[in-house]
Design a protein around this motif. Structure first.
Motif, PDB file in Angstrom:
ATOM      1  N   SER A 284       0.829  -1.196   0.000  1.00 27.34           N
ATOM      2  CA  SER A 284       0.000   0.000   0.000  1.00 27.34           C
ATOM      3  C   SER A 284       0.864   1.247   0.000  1.00 27.34           C
ATOM      4  O   SER A 284       1.860   1.341   0.699  1.00 27.34           O
ATOM      5  N   GLU A 285       0.455   2.177  -0.841  1.00 31.69           N
ATOM      6  CA  GLU A 285       1.207   3.414  -0.966  1.00 31.69           C
ATOM      7  C   GLU A 285       0.614   4.435  -0.022  1.00 31.69           C
ATOM      8  O   GLU A 285      -0.594   4.579   0.082  1.00 31.69           O
ATOM      9  N   GLY A 286       1.470   5.147   0.658  1.00 32.09           N
ATOM     10  CA  GLY A 286       0.964   6.147   1.577  1.00 32.09           C
ATOM     11  C   GLY A 286       2.106   7.007   2.074  1.00 32.09           C
ATOM     12  O   GLY A 286       3.060   7.260   1.346  1.00 32.09           O
ATOM     13  N   ALA A 287       2.000   7.424   3.315  1.00 34.11           N
ATOM     14  CA  ALA A 287       3.030   8.301   3.870  1.00 34.11           C
ATOM     15  C   ALA A 287       3.287   7.981   5.324  1.00 34.11           C
ATOM     16  O   ALA A 287       2.391   7.552   6.043  1.00 34.11           O
ATOM     17  N   GLU A 288       4.529   8.177   5.705  1.00 34.05           N
ATOM     18  CA  GLU A 288       4.857   8.167   7.126  1.00 34.05           C
ATOM     19  C   GLU A 288       4.809   9.607   7.592  1.00 34.05           C
ATOM     20  O   GLU A 288       5.248  10.513   6.876  1.00 34.05           O
ATOM     21  N   MET A 289       4.278   9.809   8.772  1.00 35.82           N
ATOM     22  CA  MET A 289       4.101  11.173   9.232  1.00 35.82           C
ATOM     23  C   MET A 289       4.418  11.221  10.720  1.00 35.82           C
ATOM     24  O   MET A 289       4.086  10.279  11.444  1.00 35.82           O
ATOM     25  N   ILE A 290       5.055  12.294  11.135  1.00 33.65           N
ATOM     26  CA  ILE A 290       5.406  12.389  12.549  1.00 33.65           C
ATOM     27  C   ILE A 290       4.407  13.286  13.285  1.00 33.65           C
ATOM     28  O   ILE A 290       4.110  14.401  12.829  1.00 33.65           O
ATOM     29  N   PHE A 291       3.883  12.772  14.375  1.00 35.97           N
ATOM     30  CA  PHE A 291       3.002  13.552  15.248  1.00 35.97           C
ATOM     31  C   PHE A 291       3.754  13.832  16.545  1.00 35.97           C
ATOM     32  O   PHE A 291       4.337  12.924  17.122  1.00 35.97           O
ATOM     33  N   LYS A 292       3.716  15.071  16.963  1.00 32.05           N
ATOM     34  CA  LYS A 292       4.292  15.376  18.278  1.00 32.05           C
ATOM     35  C   LYS A 292       3.295  14.979  19.349  1.00 32.05           C
ATOM     36  O   LYS A 292       2.107  15.256  19.237  1.00 32.05           O
ATOM     37  N   VAL A 302       6.153  10.778  17.396  1.00 33.56           N
ATOM     38  CA  VAL A 302       5.629   9.445  17.109  1.00 33.56           C
ATOM     39  C   VAL A 302       5.315   9.343  15.625  1.00 33.56           C
ATOM     40  O   VAL A 302       4.636  10.198  15.063  1.00 33.56           O
ATOM     41  N   LYS A 303       5.856   8.263  15.010  1.00 31.37           N
ATOM     42  CA  LYS A 303       5.675   8.089  13.573  1.00 31.37           C
ATOM     43  C   LYS A 303       4.456   7.208  13.314  1.00 31.37           C
ATOM     44  O   LYS A 303       4.269   6.175  13.956  1.00 31.37           O
ATOM     45  N   ILE A 304       3.620   7.646  12.376  1.00 35.20           N
ATOM     46  CA  ILE A 304       2.480   6.819  11.983  1.00 35.20           C
ATOM     47  C   ILE A 304       2.565   6.547  10.484  1.00 35.20           C
ATOM     48  O   ILE A 304       3.300   7.226   9.765  1.00 35.20           O
ATOM     49  N   PHE A 305       1.823   5.534  10.026  1.00 33.31           N
ATOM     50  CA  PHE A 305       1.712   5.304   8.587  1.00 33.31           C
ATOM     51  C   PHE A 305       0.257   5.450   8.189  1.00 33.31           C
ATOM     52  O   PHE A 305      -0.635   4.980   8.900  1.00 33.31           O
ATOM     53  N   THR A 306       0.024   6.141   7.070  1.00 33.82           N
ATOM     54  CA  THR A 306      -1.353   6.262   6.589  1.00 33.82           C
ATOM     55  C   THR A 306      -1.386   6.197   5.063  1.00 33.82           C
ATOM     56  O   THR A 306      -0.441   6.626   4.401  1.00 33.82           O
ATOM     57  N   THR A 307      -2.457   5.621   4.537  1.00 32.03           N
ATOM     58  CA  THR A 307      -2.645   5.634   3.081  1.00 32.03           C
ATOM     59  C   THR A 307      -3.521   6.821   2.700  1.00 32.03           C
ATOM     60  O   THR A 307      -3.730   7.075   1.534  1.00 32.03           O
ATOM     61  N   ARG A 308      -4.040   7.510   3.714  1.00 30.80           N
ATOM     62  CA  ARG A 308      -4.965   8.607   3.450  1.00 30.80           C
ATOM     63  C   ARG A 308      -4.452   9.894   4.053  1.00 30.80           C
ATOM     64  O   ARG A 308      -5.088  10.508   4.922  1.00 30.80           O
ATOM     65  N   ALA A 309      -3.289  10.329   3.561  1.00 32.34           N
ATOM     66  CA  ALA A 309      -2.723  11.576   4.071  1.00 32.34           C
ATOM     67  C   ALA A 309      -3.697  12.737   3.864  1.00 32.34           C
ATOM     68  O   ALA A 309      -3.711  13.698   4.612  1.00 32.34           O
ATOM     69  N   ASP A 310      -4.548  12.607   2.854  1.00 27.03           N
ATOM     70  CA  ASP A 310      -5.510  13.662   2.547  1.00 27.03           C
ATOM     71  C   ASP A 310      -6.516  13.898   3.668  1.00 27.03           C
ATOM     72  O   ASP A 310      -7.142  14.941   3.741  1.00 27.03           O
ATOM     73  N   THR A 311      -6.676  12.921   4.546  1.00 24.59           N
ATOM     74  CA  THR A 311      -7.705  13.063   5.587  1.00 24.59           C
ATOM     75  C   THR A 311      -7.148  13.624   6.898  1.00 24.59           C
ATOM     76  O   THR A 311      -7.808  13.560   7.930  1.00 24.59           O
ATOM     77  N   ILE A 457       0.679  14.533   0.666  1.00 25.20           N
ATOM     78  CA  ILE A 457       1.996  13.944   0.919  1.00 25.20           C
ATOM     79  C   ILE A 457       3.096  14.939   0.577  1.00 25.20           C
ATOM     80  O   ILE A 457       4.077  15.080   1.310  1.00 25.20           O
ATOM     81  N   ALA A 458       2.906  15.657  -0.523  1.00 25.77           N
ATOM     82  CA  ALA A 458       3.909  16.666  -0.909  1.00 25.77           C
ATOM     83  C   ALA A 458       4.081  17.709   0.196  1.00 25.77           C
ATOM     84  O   ALA A 458       5.202  18.098   0.530  1.00 25.77           O
ATOM     85  N   LEU A 463       7.052  20.152   4.709  1.00 28.61           N
ATOM     86  CA  LEU A 463       7.145  20.580   6.101  1.00 28.61           C
ATOM     87  C   LEU A 463       8.180  19.783   6.882  1.00 28.61           C
ATOM     88  O   LEU A 463       8.453  20.060   8.041  1.00 28.61           O
ATOM     89  N   GLY A 464       8.715  18.758   6.244  1.00 31.58           N
ATOM     90  CA  GLY A 464       9.731  17.939   6.908  1.00 31.58           C
ATOM     91  C   GLY A 464       9.185  17.097   8.039  1.00 31.58           C
ATOM     92  O   GLY A 464       9.904  16.750   8.975  1.00 31.58           O
ATOM     93  N   ILE A 465       7.905  16.760   7.984  1.00 29.78           N
ATOM     94  CA  ILE A 465       7.338  15.949   9.065  1.00 29.78           C
ATOM     95  C   ILE A 465       7.020  14.538   8.594  1.00 29.78           C
ATOM     96  O   ILE A 465       6.270  13.811   9.233  1.00 29.78           O
ATOM     97  N   GLY A 466       7.592  14.144   7.473  1.00 26.36           N
ATOM     98  CA  GLY A 466       7.345  12.776   7.010  1.00 26.36           C
ATOM     99  C   GLY A 466       7.686  12.643   5.563  1.00 26.36           C
ATOM    100  O   GLY A 466       8.222  13.581   4.950  1.00 26.36           O
ATOM    101  N   LYS A 467       7.424  11.442   5.016  1.00 25.71           N
ATOM    102  CA  LYS A 467       7.720  11.238   3.599  1.00 25.71           C
ATOM    103  C   LYS A 467       6.816  10.156   3.006  1.00 25.71           C
ATOM    104  O   LYS A 467       6.193   9.371   3.724  1.00 25.71           O
ATOM    105  N   ARG A 468       6.793  10.170   1.673  1.00 26.74           N
ATOM    106  CA  ARG A 468       6.061   9.161   0.939  1.00 26.74           C
ATOM    107  C   ARG A 468       6.634   7.806   1.292  1.00 26.74           C
ATOM    108  O   ARG A 468       7.832   7.654   1.465  1.00 26.74           O
ATOM    109  N   LYS A 469       5.785   6.788   1.391  1.00 22.86           N
ATOM    110  CA  LYS A 469       6.305   5.485   1.799  1.00 22.86           C
ATOM    111  C   LYS A 469       5.412   4.381   1.245  1.00 22.86           C
ATOM    112  O   LYS A 469       4.194   4.480   1.270  1.00 22.86           O
TER     113      LYS A 469
END
Length: 922
Positions: A284-292, A302-311, A457-458, A463-469
């Motif tokens: 599954s294509e998505g993004a890793e994103m860091i939440f403080k 804390v790093k999370i993975f989501t396929t729905r960065a848009d939400t 995702i872009a 913002l440097g808080i994650g990347k495509r994954k």
RNA sequence: GCCUUGGUGGUGGAAUUGGUAGACACGCAGGACUUAAAAUCCUGUGGGCAGCAAUGCCUGUACGGGUUCAAGUCCCGUCCGAGGCACCA
């Protein structure tokens, strides 16, 4: 010499003949095309071979024999998957060494297989528990230990090259499949101790030691499979089981996820099986994103993975898996007790139980809050079982409006739900579809979902808080088992560091031990071998799992006696890979993934020449058992027949199906079956005892195991072979029922009578009639295409029809009967050999060449299409191949009554209804 | 729960892949041969109605909808069974 169809003599005669002449022994032959037909080798269980096992074996044998007739050099081997838990458990109970049990079971299996008349080349037999075999399993493991996966090159490379890279550039910018490692430069690497270096290297090895969570049963001192655990208790003994972290050997299968997925396209496997593997790999294509996250005054990323960065604008809470490493850090003091209680409860459930209980929403609040990086809002952090630690990062951002699991959770705990798509109604359920126009979403508002995902995702990257994954569901394979009866690891611990033994130490044989159970302190059984060591250092005490030995066995068959290599490149270059593999779907996501992984790894290292091990794969269905019941009147020893049972209060009791024929109980045999039935009384109907029946899994405890030996004795191997095929489509699961077997047995007798009347051989030199040729060629056409499509049941039917017709025609012509015997030989080889010999041929029917016979007797294909007529409004006619579509259309128009034409190779179909043509298929 | 797969007579199944549903086989019923049995052969056999009969009509592929001249086959929904879900092999 009487010439009746005495199958027992005929079958014995030809089985001996094949064995003595090594008829099925194959050698590499560059002048003939090769074909490799493989069966999934059996685990030799104590219950012996049952009628379900040979189903696939018969199909592959028919195919092998057919391919030989077509001129191929066919490799068709067999062996035994001989390491496994049942032999070990039997050993624990009885003290009998698993090697002995296994040896006995193999001997029994071999005997049973031989009776069915398979065309295996037994000189190539392999057994996974043989040190000369598992030497190469251990060798492959050592290769995996000494390699890492270069994700940029998509290839395994030696660890020594990785050390060079570290020494020159550290791991900065390195694309490799690895565990969690900090970024470091060359100087840092050079400053590390050997021990520190090896712990970093371990993160990169393809076979590596890592933490995983297992079902641990303290009372049994052992790890259990999910199957062995029910509701938090061990199936054996009913002791509590908990999730425990352990250091285990693992294989970095996930490194190959992309190739395993992509290369499915190159395989001739069924779509359903490919789907299963695709879903198992779960790209599954998505993004890793860091939440403080703030726990009191402490702040964490804390790093999370989501396929729905848009939400992300709809994130109203965050959820951690109970096993997540963040749980401890993010639990506030006030919530500590509640969290602890929740974790204890959740530890008792296996992963599967958690997945199956999604309707039970459970969870606990940690007391800490995350900051939504886009809205800056404070959102609570929860813990819940519906988040799995093994997938993604073990933490998710929850968007209840657009994910049904999050929705259920939010509803249950009264958390806010923010809809993000225009016009969607989330009052009853979430809106999971990835479509619509975004709203309430800051800079994404007004975009289509499919555009919003990459845009989000872009922004995250900006913002440097994650990347495509790209994330995969496929997990690394856990490769350690806390058991005795498996391959030992060629690994020793030098000052606590896992170190590979040199190749010269292989095979590392299993040591003898006095007992096969775990030690009192919960260590694996091998820990009992106290004097077992390598140069004074302790050896790894866990063993390899079942799939280790079965992952590369198909390679070993190519060159089974080679002491220098798993397989020589010459032999591998000739046989290449398996052309046809037959086995059950139960291996779809286990063995078939591991084997592909193993093969790809060896391919990377240049040991094998093909990227995929199994070109074509056919799944045979499961044979279920058909159990029979007798009905005992409560508190008596009287049994009442099926249709009368409702008049009494009865207990249903399984009865051995081998003493029941066509649902009629053999009363004498029943009295002799078990001592308690010695004086049984019966209430009969029409002088017979009718049994009830049910379809169930074939197992010893239900007394529905039908042994093929019995069928071979009473009907013969040829009948068994035909009947197993006749039972139904190969790929479908179906119950075993001996009821219909008389039909195929009758067919063989009829077949025999076509050649013999008493002692008199009826075969003549006469010219065949047109009607006879029509029968023969309809059959050739049908059977050849059926074999290629694995539709063996319909080809057996076609044989029956042909024989009925030829009997009516009183055919004697050898020009009909010879090809008939050749065609039948893959299905019923014994009778075919016997009749082939009777017709005066010196050599075995196996040396006849099917295509030559087809060629020799081919007639015009005007026989091919049936002509039938329905007086009312439609009829079928034969269309010659030469006719063009246009001509046919003309013909159709010219004929006012025409309804339907079925055509030839050029014109597939023309469908006409009164007055207009609606479909012309070419 | 998720993935895959299946559901057609009393039974196993067939159906040219959208074109006469039930081939072939078992079972059952009746008949021939036989002193008898076994073996073999022949006839009938989804259900219902009508007919002395050949036959005719209706109905029928888990359930409910839909597409189509035409659906066992394609689409949507429901129910039930099987296999797998990572330490059974």
């Amino acid at each position: 010499m009487a010439k009746d169809y005495i199958f027992s003599e005929i079958e014995k005669k030809w089985q001996n003949n094949w064995a003595q002449n090594n008829t099925f022994k194959v050698e590499e032959d560059p002048h003939r095309p090769k074909f490799y037909v493989l069966d999934m080798f059996p685990y030799p269980s104590g219950a012996g071979l049952h009628v379900g096992h040979p189903l696939g074996y018969i199909a592959s044998d028919i195919y092998s024999r057919y391919k030989r007739l077509c001129g191929f050099n066919v490799l068709h081997p067999m062996g035994f998957d001989a390491f496994g838990l049942p032999a070990e458990q039997y050993a624990i109970q009885t003290g009998q060494h698993p090697a002995k049990t296994t040896e006995d079971n193999i001997a029994r299996y071999r005997k049973q297989l031989d009776k069915i008349g398979f065309s295996y080349d037994w000189s190539r037999q392999v057994r996974t528990c043989d040190p000369q075999y598992y030497k190469w399993t251990q060798w492959a493991f050592l290769q995996m230990f000494s390699h890492w996966y270069d994700s940029a090159l998509q290839k395994a490379r030696p660890i020594s090259e990785l050390e060079e890279i570290f020494a020159t550039a550290g791991n900065i910018g390195l694309q490799a499949a690895c565990g969690s490692v900090i970024e470091f430069d060359a100087d840092y690497w050079k400053g590390l101790s050997d021990e520190q270096k090896s712990s970093i290297l371990m993160q990169y090895r393809i076979a590596y030691l890592g933490d995983t969570s297992v079902n641990w049963c303290p009372a049994l001192g052992t790890v259990l499979a999910n199957d062995e655990v029910k509701e938090g208790l061990s199936v054996r003994g009913g002791f509590p089981v908990e999730q425990k972290k352990m250091k285990q050997w693992q294989l970095r299968v996930s490194a190959y996820a992309e190739r395993l997925l992509k290369d499915l396209d190159t395989l001739e496997w069924s779509d359903s099986l490919k789907d299963m593997q695709k879903n198992w790999i779960g790209r599954s294509e998505g993004a890793e994103m860091i939440f403080k996250v703030l726990n009191g005054d402490k702040e964490y990323d804390v790093k999370i993975f989501t396929t729905r960065a848009d939400t992300v604008f709809g994130v109203t809470f965050m959820v951690l898996a109970p096993e997540s490493e963040w749980v401890e850090k993010l639990t506030s003091e006030e919530c500590a007790d509640a969290v602890k209680e929740y974790l204890t409860m959740s530890k008792k459930k296996t992963e599967r139980e958690r997945m199956a209980q999604t309707h039970n929403v459970t969870g606990v609040f940690t007391g800490s809050y995350a900051i939504n990086p886009f809205t800056g809002e404070k959102i609570p952090v929860w813990i819940s079982e519906y988040v799995l630690s093994g997938y993604g990062t073990g933490a998710i951002m929850a968007v209840p409006a657009h994910d049904s699991r999050d929705y259920a959770f939010a509803r249950h705990f009264n958390l806010p739900i923010i809809p993000l798509i225009e016009g969607c109604d989330v009052s009853q359920e979430s809106f999971d579809a990835k479509e619509g126009i975004m709203c309430n979403s800051g800079f994404l508002t007004g975009m289509q979902v499919k555009d919003a995902i990459p845009a989000a995702i872009a922004k995250v990257e900006e913002l440097g808080i994650g990347k495509r994954k790209v994330n995969y569901r496929l997990r690394d394979a856990i490769f350690s088992r806390q058991r005795y009866w498996g391959e030992p690891f060629p690994i020793y611990y030098k000052d606590g560091v896992a170190t590979a033994m040199p190749e010269s130490a292989l095979p590392l044989e299993l040591p003898e031990i006095d007992q096969f159970k775990p030690t009192e302190s919960g260590e694996p059984p091998l820990a009992r071998a106290t004097s077992w060591n390598y140069e004074g250092y302790p050896i790894e005490t866990s063993t390899m799992p079942g799939f280790a030995g079965s992952s590369a066995y198909y390679l070993r068959y190519m060159d089974p006696h080679n002491t220098k290599a798993l397989v020589s490149s010459e032999k591998n270059g000739y046989w290449r890979s398996v052309d046809l593999y037959i086995g059950g779907t139960e291996h779809a996501t286990g063995h078939l993934i591991y084997s592909r992984f193993w093969n790809k790894f060896l391919y990377d290292l240049g040991y094998v020449c093909e990227n995929e091990p199994f070109k074509r794969l056919v799944n045979q269905g499961m044979i279920q058992g058909r159990s029979n019941f007798v009905y005992r009147i409560v508190n008596t020893n009287t049994f009442v027949s099926y249709n009368l049972k409702d008049q009494y209060k009865t207990t249903e009791i399984h009865v051995d199906v081998n003493i029941v024929h066509n649902d009629r109980l053999d009363i004498e045999a029943f009295r002799n079956w078990l001592p308690e039935y010695q004086n049984a009384e019966f209430i009969l109907e029409d002088g017979e005892y009718i049994c009830g029946w049910a379809i169930e899994k074939m197992s010893k405890s239900m007394f529905n195991v039908v042994n093929p030996d019995y069928v071979c004795e009473s009907y013969g191997a040829d009948t068994l072979r035909l009947y197993e095929m006749f039972l139904g489509p190969l790929e479908q699961s179906k119950p075993w029922d001996t009821k219909g077997i008389d039909g195929v047995h009758r067919f063989l007798k009829k077949f025999w009578r076509l050649f013999y009347k008493g002692d008199e051989l009826l075969v003549s030199d006469s010219e065949p009639s047109k009607a006879e040729l029509k029968v023969l060629h309809t059959l050739i056409r049908k059977v050849s295409s059926d074999i290629e499509n694995f539709s063996f049941n319909t080809s057996v039917s076609a044989f029956m029809i042909a024989i009925n017709e030829l009997s009516d025609l009183k055919t004697t012509s050898s020009q009909i009967l010879e090809p008939l015997v050749i065609m039948l030989s893959p299905f019923a080889p014994h009778i075919a050999e016997e009749l082939w010999e009777a017709m005066g041929h010196d050599s075995s029917v196996m040396n006849a060449r099917f295509p030559e016979y087809v060629e020799k007797y081919t007639v015009e294909d005007s026989f091919d299409y049936p002509v039938s007529f329905n007086g009312k409004m439609r009829f079928k006619i034969t269309l010659p191949k030469s006719l063009s579509v246009k001509e046919v259309e003309e013909a159709v128009k010219a004929d006012p009554n025409t309804a339907r034409y079925v055509g030839s190779a050029t014109i597939k179909k023309i469908i006409v209804v009164p007055s207009k043509i609606i479909n012309v298929v070419i």
